[in-house]
Design a protein around this motif. Structure first.
Motif, PDB file in Angstrom:
ATOM      1  N   THR A   1      -7.689  -3.919   4.351  1.00 48.71           N
ATOM      2  CA  THR A   1      -7.914  -2.324   4.074  1.00 48.71           C
ATOM      3  C   THR A   1      -7.629  -1.751   5.345  1.00 48.71           C
ATOM      4  O   THR A   1      -8.422  -2.090   6.490  1.00 48.71           O
ATOM      5  CB  THR A   1      -9.037  -2.112   3.253  1.00 48.71           C
ATOM      6  OG1 THR A   1      -9.208  -2.803   1.993  1.00 48.71           O
ATOM      7  CG2 THR A   1      -9.247  -0.661   3.215  1.00 48.71           C
TER       8      THR A   1
ATOM      9  N   SER B   1      -8.056   5.500   2.563  1.00 44.84           N
ATOM     10  CA  SER B   1      -8.087   4.124   2.543  1.00 44.84           C
ATOM     11  C   SER B   1      -6.760   3.643   1.916  1.00 44.84           C
ATOM     12  O   SER B   1      -6.550   3.967   0.948  1.00 44.84           O
ATOM     13  CB  SER B   1      -9.406   3.576   1.786  1.00 44.84           C
ATOM     14  OG  SER B   1      -9.383   2.314   1.985  1.00 44.84           O
TER      15      SER B   1
ATOM     16  N   ASP C   1     -11.001  -5.551   7.222  1.00 42.24           N
ATOM     17  CA  ASP C   1     -10.665  -4.213   7.255  1.00 42.24           C
ATOM     18  C   ASP C   1     -10.679  -3.740   8.564  1.00 42.24           C
ATOM     19  O   ASP C   1     -11.217  -4.160   9.475  1.00 42.24           O
ATOM     20  CB  ASP C   1     -11.794  -3.654   6.259  1.00 42.24           C
ATOM     21  CG  ASP C   1     -12.008  -4.172   5.002  1.00 42.24           C
ATOM     22  OD1 ASP C   1     -10.902  -4.831   4.467  1.00 42.24           O
ATOM     23  OD2 ASP C   1     -13.138  -4.123   4.408  1.00 42.24           O
TER      24      ASP C   1
ATOM     25  N   THR D   1     -11.525  -7.650   0.799  1.00 41.95           N
ATOM     26  CA  THR D   1     -10.269  -8.105   1.165  1.00 41.95           C
ATOM     27  C   THR D   1     -10.126  -9.650   1.548  1.00 41.95           C
ATOM     28  O   THR D   1     -11.253  -9.943   2.002  1.00 41.95           O
ATOM     29  CB  THR D   1      -9.460  -7.226   2.458  1.00 41.95           C
ATOM     30  OG1 THR D   1     -10.391  -7.058   3.466  1.00 41.95           O
ATOM     31  CG2 THR D   1      -9.331  -5.745   2.007  1.00 41.95           C
TER      32      THR D   1
END
Length: 166
Positions: free
Chosen positions: A91, A142, A42, A38
């Motif tokens: 995430t 997720s 996260d 990402t």
């Protein structure tokens, strides 16, 4: 042309400094090594997480239409609008089911939100004023999160708050 290059350089410098600052204050964990990386980090949480609200920061925007990434123009939670990066901004890994969880944006300008995860894709714009958000029951797993801007290539600072409080 030199002014355009200077503006791009300033914008890139601002994004790098913001990313550096965010990376030093945002809790970053490797929720799932199989997931794509990402841009802004996260987060992994379970019920009764602390602090609540949990806050992460980033820069909205990109050059790809939100409907292209979402695979549709609208979901039950709102329209899939704006422009985003191909790579998710965050995430969010949920270690178990949440009966109630709210994700809400705070930004000086209008932003959009796209979330993909267990059970589907959700989009939103203007949940609370011009701030996007999604609230409800969440399954464990997720979730990829994208934050969009209405103008292609326009990047705006934002804060994403995650809370169990109703």
């Amino acid at each position: 042309m030199p002014t355009q290059a200077l503006n791009r350089g300033i914008r890139l410098s601002f994004m790098i400094v913001t990313l550096f600052i965010i990376s030093t204050v945002t809790p970053v964990t490797d929720a799932d090594a199989q997931e794509a990386p990402t841009i802004f980090g996260d987060v992994t949480i379970g019920p009764q997480f602390s602090p609540d609200p949990l806050t992460v920061r980033g820069m909205s925007g990109g050059s790809i239409s939100g409907s292209q990434v979402a695979g549709r123009s609208e979901t039950a939670t709102g329209p899939c609008t704006g422009f985003i990066d191909e790579t998710p901004d965050h995430t969010l890994a949920l270690t178990s089911k949440f009966d109630y969880l709210k994700l809400q944006m705070q930004s000086p300008e209008d932003t959009t939100l796209i979330i993909k995860g267990p059970g589907g894709t959700w989009c939103n714009d203007d949940f609370d004023g011009k701030n996007a958000g999604i609230v409800g029951e969440w399954l464990p797993g997720s979730y990829q999160i994208w934050v969009g801007s209405y103008e292609k290539g326009k990047y705006l600072p934002y804060t994403l708050q995650i809370t169990e409080a109703k």
